[in-house]
Scaffold this motif. Structure first.
Motif, PDB file in Angstrom:
ATOM      1  N   ASP A 388       0.817  -1.206   0.000  1.00 13.21           N
ATOM      2  CA  ASP A 388       0.000   0.000   0.000  1.00 13.21           C
ATOM      3  C   ASP A 388       0.856   1.264   0.000  1.00 13.21           C
ATOM      4  N   ALA A 393       2.343   0.786  -6.075  1.00 13.59           N
ATOM      5  CA  ALA A 393       1.136   1.517  -6.485  1.00 13.59           C
ATOM      6  C   ALA A 393       0.886   1.276  -7.969  1.00 13.59           C
ATOM      7  N   GLY A 394      -0.325   0.840  -8.288  1.00 12.99           N
ATOM      8  CA  GLY A 394      -0.661   0.500  -9.664  1.00 12.99           C
ATOM      9  C   GLY A 394      -0.629  -0.987  -9.940  1.00 12.99           C
ATOM     10  N   ALA A 395      -0.175  -1.790  -8.972  1.00 14.58           N
ATOM     11  CA  ALA A 395      -0.075  -3.244  -9.165  1.00 14.58           C
ATOM     12  C   ALA A 395      -1.147  -3.978  -8.380  1.00 14.58           C
ATOM     13  N   GLU A 396      -2.297  -3.336  -8.188  1.00 12.96           N
ATOM     14  CA  GLU A 396      -3.355  -3.925  -7.360  1.00 12.96           C
ATOM     15  C   GLU A 396      -3.940  -5.205  -7.956  1.00 12.96           C
ATOM     16  N   GLN A 397      -3.758  -5.414  -9.252  1.00 13.62           N
ATOM     17  CA  GLN A 397      -4.333  -6.618  -9.883  1.00 13.62           C
ATOM     18  C   GLN A 397      -3.744  -7.895  -9.308  1.00 13.62           C
ATOM     19  N   ALA A 402       3.461  -8.396  -7.476  1.00 16.27           N
ATOM     20  CA  ALA A 402       4.056  -7.069  -7.304  1.00 16.27           C
ATOM     21  C   ALA A 402       5.300  -7.114  -6.418  1.00 16.27           C
ATOM     22  N   CYS A 406       7.909  -5.283  -8.841  1.00 12.16           N
ATOM     23  CA  CYS A 406       8.137  -3.882  -8.512  1.00 12.16           C
ATOM     24  C   CYS A 406       9.429  -3.718  -7.715  1.00 12.16           C
TER      25      CYS A 406
END
Length: 451
Positions: A388, A393-397, A402, A406
């Motif tokens: 979080d 951020a942006g890898a919520e799928q 992630a 990331c």
């Protein structure tokens, strides 16, 4: 004592089925996982709680190959291949003492813990004449940081005068090396389930250990019931050395020396033939893959896909902090995923496979069935990684993917045997700023700089 890790975004158990639990929680009693699942566990009233929201829980990561003393000589021999790098640094390492070892181990193990690593090995093989207490210094540092520790009593007896690579000042007499290795196992090794300290037998390599030392080390390890380790097949130079000196390639030599088997794991294994892969897989030998170190030294890329397909146990090693210059095991998982794809297959190793290397794979290399996955009855080594904050951020799928895709950051919380080692991204067991200050002081002493 009970602790509940409550309401994680995902618990990635790394069990045999690859179970992942959304909204998962983990109940820990006296250092052991008592319950894992979603919802409210039984008997959870009044227990200590760790807020798992905004995080992914994984097993604590396992570092299967390292050289902690090298932390004090980072960013040196920067454009050298392995043999040139060793030749430049061995004279420096000949000055290692207990103060150096203690400072290096504290820095290295703290850095590993902050990357989510709950268990680390260390392969120490430089024992200058008259210097005592090196293993004890790093064991003391590991105890302070609070990580599980597998120091290996390494050895070298093949100095320059006998045709080896190391200077004579850092090798030992064969009998002395074997005797001190046996003493180290007897003094420090704890074979019990849940052990925080285990010792392995680890002659350094075929270009620094004699044939006798390699063979008798294998016999010693089996007599003592401990594991066995060495470096092998790291560079083309090494292969040329083995063929020239022994008339055999590196894996053939190890096989001839009785140095393969389910109680053995090997570091690097970059240059393997198809027959070598078969030897490793059929013998049950494990492999510690060290991608960053291998790239830094220009050694090549290990073909771990073929090893995994052959059924070999493969873990990850940060390797020496002078051939990696860092200590992030989560970063190593990301590197392992990426370099496996360099041959053109973007599906060679995916994120979950990389996490498995960093957890189950490393535990298998160390012969540990009590760690490496989050399951009832296993030791409570748990890493909680934030999903979080900024990097994911942006890898919520897919928050589990992630972690590897990331940019790796600090672990949010790390528990080892149920004890908090990292809390809210800071070392909870020791003063990390003081560790860094002491590390810099000792490093300045090593280079001869004035305070």
């Amino acid at each position: 004592m009970k602790v509940l890790i409550d309401s994680c975004d995902v618990v990635a158990t790394m069990d045999d089925r690859g179970t992942e639990i959304e909204g998962g929680s983990i109940l820990i009693r006296d250092g052991v996982i008592e319950w894992i699942g979603s919802g409210t566990p039984p008997e959870s009233a009044g227990v200590g709680r760790i807020d798992g929201r905004g995080s992914v829980a994984t097993p604590g990561l396992v570092n299967a190959h390292h050289h902690l003393y090298q932390v004090m000589t980072r960013a040196r021999a920067r454009e050298q291949p392995l043999f040139g790098w060793l030749t430049e640094l061995y004279p420096v390492w000949a000055g290692v003492d207990d103060e150096w070892e203690r400072a290096a181990a504290a820095v290295g193990l703290a850095e590993l813990a902050l990357s989510g690593c709950s268990t680390s090995t260390d392969h120490h093989y430089v024992f200058p004449t008259g210097v005592r207490g090196l293993l004890e210094a790093e064991i003391d540092a590991a105890r302070e940081i609070g990580v599980r520790f597998h120091p290996w009593r390494g050895s070298m007896d093949l100095g320059e005068s006998a045709g080896g690579l190391p200077p004579n000042s850092v090798v030992q007499d064969t009998d002395v090396a074997l005797e001190e290795t046996q003493e180290a196992v007897g003094r420090h090794h704890d074979p019990d389930p849940g052990s925080m300290l285990r010792v392995a037998v680890a002659p350094c390599s075929p270009f620094s250990a004699s044939d006798r030392l390699m063979r008798e080390s294998a016999q010693l390890a089996r007599r003592l019931g401990v594991r066995l380790h060495t470096h092998i097949a790291e560079t083309v130079d090494e292969e040329e050395f083995c063929v020239g000196r022994f008339g055999m390639k590196p894996l053939e030599l190890l096989d001839d020396q009785g140095f393969l088997g389910p109680d053995v794991w090997l570091a690097h294994c970059v240059h393997l033939s198809d027959d070598d892969v078969k030897r490793i897989s059929t013998s049950g030998t494990g492999v510690a893959h060290c991608p960053t170190s291998n790239l830094r030294l220009g050694s090549g890329i290990a073909g771990i896909r073929s090893l995994l397909d052959g059924g070999a146990s493969v873990g990850l090693g940060v390797d020496g902090s002078a051939s990696n210059d860092g200590g992030s095991l989560l970063g190593e998982a990301r590197m392992a995923m990426l370099v496996a794809r360099a041959g053109g297959d973007p599906a060679a190793v995916d994120a979950r496979a990389a996490l498995r290397l960093a957890t189950r794979g490393g535990a298998a290399c160390l012969g540990r069935e009590d760690i490496g996955s989050l399951e009832v009855g296993k030791r409570a080594d748990v890493a909680l990684f934030a999903v979080d904050d900024l990097p994911p951020a942006g890898a919520e799928q897919d928050p589990v993917a992630a972690l590897v895709h990331c940019s790796p950051g600090r672990v949010r919380h790390l528990l080892v045997d149920g004890r908090r080692v990292v809390d809210d991204g800071r070392l909870a067991t020791a003063d990390e700023d003081a560790i860094a200050t002491e590390g810099r002081r000792v490093a300045r002493r090593i280079v001869g700089a004035k305070r």
